[in-house]
Design an enzyme around this catalytic site. Structure first.
Site, PDB file in Angstrom:
ATOM      1  N   GLY A 165       0.834  -1.194   0.000  1.00  0.00           N
ATOM      2  CA  GLY A 165       0.000   0.000   0.000  1.00  0.00           C
ATOM      3  C   GLY A 165       0.867   1.241   0.000  1.00  0.00           C
ATOM      4  N   CYS A 166       0.428   2.274  -0.708  1.00  0.00           N
ATOM      5  CA  CYS A 166       1.281   3.455  -0.873  1.00  0.00           C
ATOM      6  C   CYS A 166       1.515   4.162   0.456  1.00  0.00           C
ATOM      7  CB  CYS A 166       0.685   4.403  -1.919  1.00  0.00           C
ATOM      8  SG  CYS A 166      -1.023   4.881  -1.624  1.00  0.00           S
ATOM      9  N   PHE A 167       0.452   4.270   1.281  1.00  0.00           N
ATOM     10  CA  PHE A 167       0.646   4.865   2.599  1.00  0.00           C
ATOM     11  C   PHE A 167       1.540   3.987   3.460  1.00  0.00           C
ATOM     12  CE2 PHE A 167      -3.633   6.876   1.796  1.00  0.00           C
ATOM     13  CZ  PHE A 167      -3.200   8.187   1.851  1.00  0.00           C
TER      14      PHE A 167
END
Lengths: 342, 342, 342, 342
Positions: A149-151
């Site tokens: 996930g990017c976060f």
């Protein structure tokens, strides 16, 4: 030097387009197929005019790809769809999935956060978490990597070493994240209109964002006990970039020193000198993560800032980094892009 | 109905221009003088073409203002300059200062955070903190109001009632603030260029931003004991708006209920239903503050989001609100502006 | 394969930084020296944090560069300064200048538009206009190339072939150009602040912009008679990109066909099918020019849209393209960058 | 003083929301009904959180409005829908329509540009073109005003007096317009996403945009002969504002003088001194039009720049201006809003 033949499934989404950008400039990869079911039949240059001058295969339906001779597929489909499609791919095909489908190792956790049973739990077992700085050896031998996930990658880069080393209070981690909008993809929705986004900001998914489960999983594994974080994402009027401001309890000097040591040899991670904080401008278009540590004014607390480009190190760049490992290439091959500023 | 005659000192800055916007549409105020030392002699329409069609007094040097017949002056000068100029104004002139000069009641605290001795400590004693929702009665009788810091008012609105009521852990308050750039004023600097700001974000002044002292002062007063907050501002690529995400320990239901009750009768504060979070778009151009409370996933914690327009409720609008009280007008006079969206 | 050793003078400006981005990824170039007089002594990563992880020479004063062993210098200094500095460089050093100093071949024209006599008229004679698509052979043998104006190359690409072929009315050319702000450089000025630029637009330099002289020079040369254009630039709230909308009298079909034929073999120019118009998003970060022709509703008129990235094909990319020719490299070497969108 | 009771049909669109902003601060109007078929039943504050603190009627279906006691309706529906809805309203209700449905007086022209027969040609005959500066007397007595196209009013303000007076060559008018995106409304579409719009620009509808017909109609009427313009709109990465750059043949001095004289007494039009050009920032949020004239470098030509806020003078503000006339109010009532900058 032969090139690996690459297929990109979901090529008309933003992560798909970013993969095209990266793969076409990669010295050891070539694009063999581009799939996009709704846009099948179109030229890539019709879907992304930025590619109009390039010699690229026409978009096809995923089912119409001839997989013989293809070495690796990137899959940039939405979650749930991805697991169905990947389940139907040849068993000897290497796959890097960019969706959330194979990030969570526990099927029950997946079902809780995503609202339905997982359709390919056997692949879920097989998948390696696609964070090369922490799963390098496993990625070299897996056939399925699960893009992070990017976060999550933004937060894990500073937090994983600190949880492993026991340098922070595991019961008090606050992650306040700010993101550009490209992470939300290309599908049309009122809240994503320019007129609704420019010149303002909001928090969203407070305490309920799905990336939270991924934070818990990886941090708990690193700490050897359950870790439950507070995570709040915010939408900013910009396209690329995530900045996570992380509030922890621990000794700032020890934290900075541990991170600097941990990442000294990593090509895509830079830990800044004590008291400096990185900006998202400094990583735009590149595969870099930059991390800064500043002592809070309250003793025994530190404020950590971590940044990356959500479409590169937060998605497609990291996927290429995983693919390099899976294909036996140099991990940095094709990824030493200078950031683009201004 | 006679109108109060208003002078605006520092009219060529952004808070000055916003005061012109507000005062010219105020039914009980009229602009008697506009001062801007470096731009003295120019028409306001030359400095702000948005005012080119309006009938406004020409800019003069502050020293050239004839104070007879002027009822109230707004002072939009930088800190340190403001205290010198206000010290030289007629003693019977009402003044609303928008700088940081009279916000801190303790001269030693001022000297520590601003790096020099205060030049008008007697005025410092006299000044009333310009937060009408908490200093309403004192503002009705003072001749000098000290405009609040833009970040501070964003955070104080939710935090003051909670500190007063003892509803949160006073030792664990984290304020993560995001702001548009107009708070930094109109002076030219490389870091404020469009080319340096668009499409990115950064944290700045981590643990050292001067508004921190103001938070401590007001929260400690409300709590009846020392409160030391963690405060981190971030710059966003937008002009107007502050959003503060505040992490506290306390019962979310009690927190939301207390805030809703406290502000039920306040015209410029809206507390949202449990679990809703406000956006900066919803307050742009208006004097509103909106506050939302969401339970964290960790029990006993809440995430509070507070928003306002830094040039209105964070500066010039609140200054007009103070002036209304000081001049005996309805507090809302001239301030019931609908937000401008999109 | 040996690499050419490159110096970049004026490395702390935006065109300098863009040259660093391009040269560091160029397979046949390496950076030998970076000069920036005001920032001499600093690391490039201090001036541009985007380069903080890269191994680059420290910034020095131009006078302190050891020119032995350097093959080519890019000069990204402001006009007037550039001519003085370049006049003092070793005579056998190849130079690509990005300023306006050597674009105008007539010293009197230069003096008229730039307000002072030229200080190096002998170099002015020697310089080749740095537009490879039209001066390719001369660039292969020159030691001094004069980078083209960013607006000018946008307009010349469609107009030069039409003027050469006599396909348009030479007395009625209107060029309405829209540009991002990076063309104005990194020096601080009020009008360039984010707060002054975002969410609005303006025309500027109407009928007086200095690029006008460059248009006249090249179009007159192509037409074999005097051509006087109308040129109006506009500032847009964006960083990169120029879009020129060009109104001409002529047969749209003939115009589109002529352009398509002229550029069929050019790697950096794409002429679109009749009736399609390109966008600046489609060229961002790349060295591409895209051109579209649409018939006006008034017979015998066409509307031509031409786009490029002002920092790449409008400045640093074209400079590298010139350098490739001057150094005997493939013209496209290091420049086949995919555009970055979104 | 009694207030006129106002209904707003299509209240959930951007022009509807802007009408709410304007009408709620209008001293002689009050909102009696808000209609939005798809959002019927919702609070206006749910559709536009910026209105969440205001006391507004709940959204209803248009068919559910009780028209007794309502004085005037604004209709902010899309074209084609508007004519059907307005055809069904009470015959004695005053209506200001903001769509394109009643702008074109010739049913055949409407059918040609909009692709279908007009459904309410009798209303088309009745409608007065809603440009108060040119149709003031007719607007005072009509029951139906046809709001002008946002691009069209920007261009007509300078061009109408020049066509009337014969000061320009009627066969050579080029209108190059730049607009913010709010003119495209709130419906979701990929091309309107923030990620697709920020940091770039494009021309669109070249030679085919429907506002062209409206230009022709009004300019031909003013000139007393057929006028056919070239009109090219461009999309800019901003919300509000239109800037039209207009290229004409004529004497610049005469043009500027004629415009200055024509608009000297108009409250919402400012003609600037010779050689000055207005910006869109200077009109944002206001009902102003600003016009500047600059001599081209080619003798006998002028470049005219005209600006306005497309949601105010380009739509809802002008609609209120029309309504003021239709209701017998002062034309400027409720519209003397200072522009909002920054």
């Amino acid at each position: 030097m032969t090139r690996a033949r690459i297929a990109i499934i979901g090529a008309s989404g933003y992560t798909g387009a970013e993969l095209v950008r990266l793969v076409t400039s990669h010295p050891r990869m070539e694009i063999a197929a581009l799939a996009a079911d709704r846009n099948a039949g179109k030229a890539m240059g019709d879907v992304y005019p930025s590619f109009a001058h390039m010699d690229l295969p026409r978009l096809v339906a995923t089912d119409d790809i001839d997989w013989s001779g293809i070495d690796l597929a990137f899959c940039g489909l939405p979650h749930a769809t991805a697991q169905a499609v990947i389940g139907g791919l040849p068993r000897d095909l290497k796959v890097v999935d960019l969706s959330a489908d194979f990030r969570l190792r526990d099927a029950a956790v997946y079902a809780k956060w995503y609202g339905h049973e997982h359709h390919a739990p056997e692949l879920q077992d097989e998948a390696v978490y696609g964070l090369p700085e922490f799963y390098r050896d496993a990625l070299k031998t897996t056939r399925l990597a699960a893009g992070t996930g990017c976060f999550v990658v933004t937060g894990l880069m500073p937090l994983l070493p600190l949880c492993e080393a026991g340098l922070i209070d595991l019961d008090d981690i606050v992650i306040d994240a700010k993101t550009g909008i490209t992470g939300a993809g290309r599908s049309a929705a009122e809240w994503k209109l320019f007129s609704e986004v420019t010149e303002g900001t909001k928090a969203y998914g407070i305490a309920t964002h799905r990336h939270t489960a991924e934070f818990d999983q990886e941090l708990s594994k690193a700490a050897g006990r359950e870790v439950v974080v507070s995570f709040t994402p915010h939408l900013l009027p910009m396209n690329r970039g995530i900045l996570a401001t992380i509030y922890v309890k621990g000794d700032p000097e020890a934290i900075q020193a541990a991170l600097a040591a941990r990442y000294a040899a990593e090509p895509f991670v830079q830990v800044m000198p004590m008291g400096e904080a990185p900006t998202t401008w400094s990583v735009r278009g590149s595969n870099m993560v930059r991390i800064g540590v500043t002592p809070d004014r309250r003793p025994g607390r530190a404020i950590i800032v971590s940044v990356l480009d959500n479409l590169v190190k937060g998605a497609s760049g990291q996927a290429v980094q995983c693919a390099n490992l899976m294909l036996g290439f140099e991990e940095t091959e094709g990824l030493m892009l200078a950031p683009m500023f201004p």
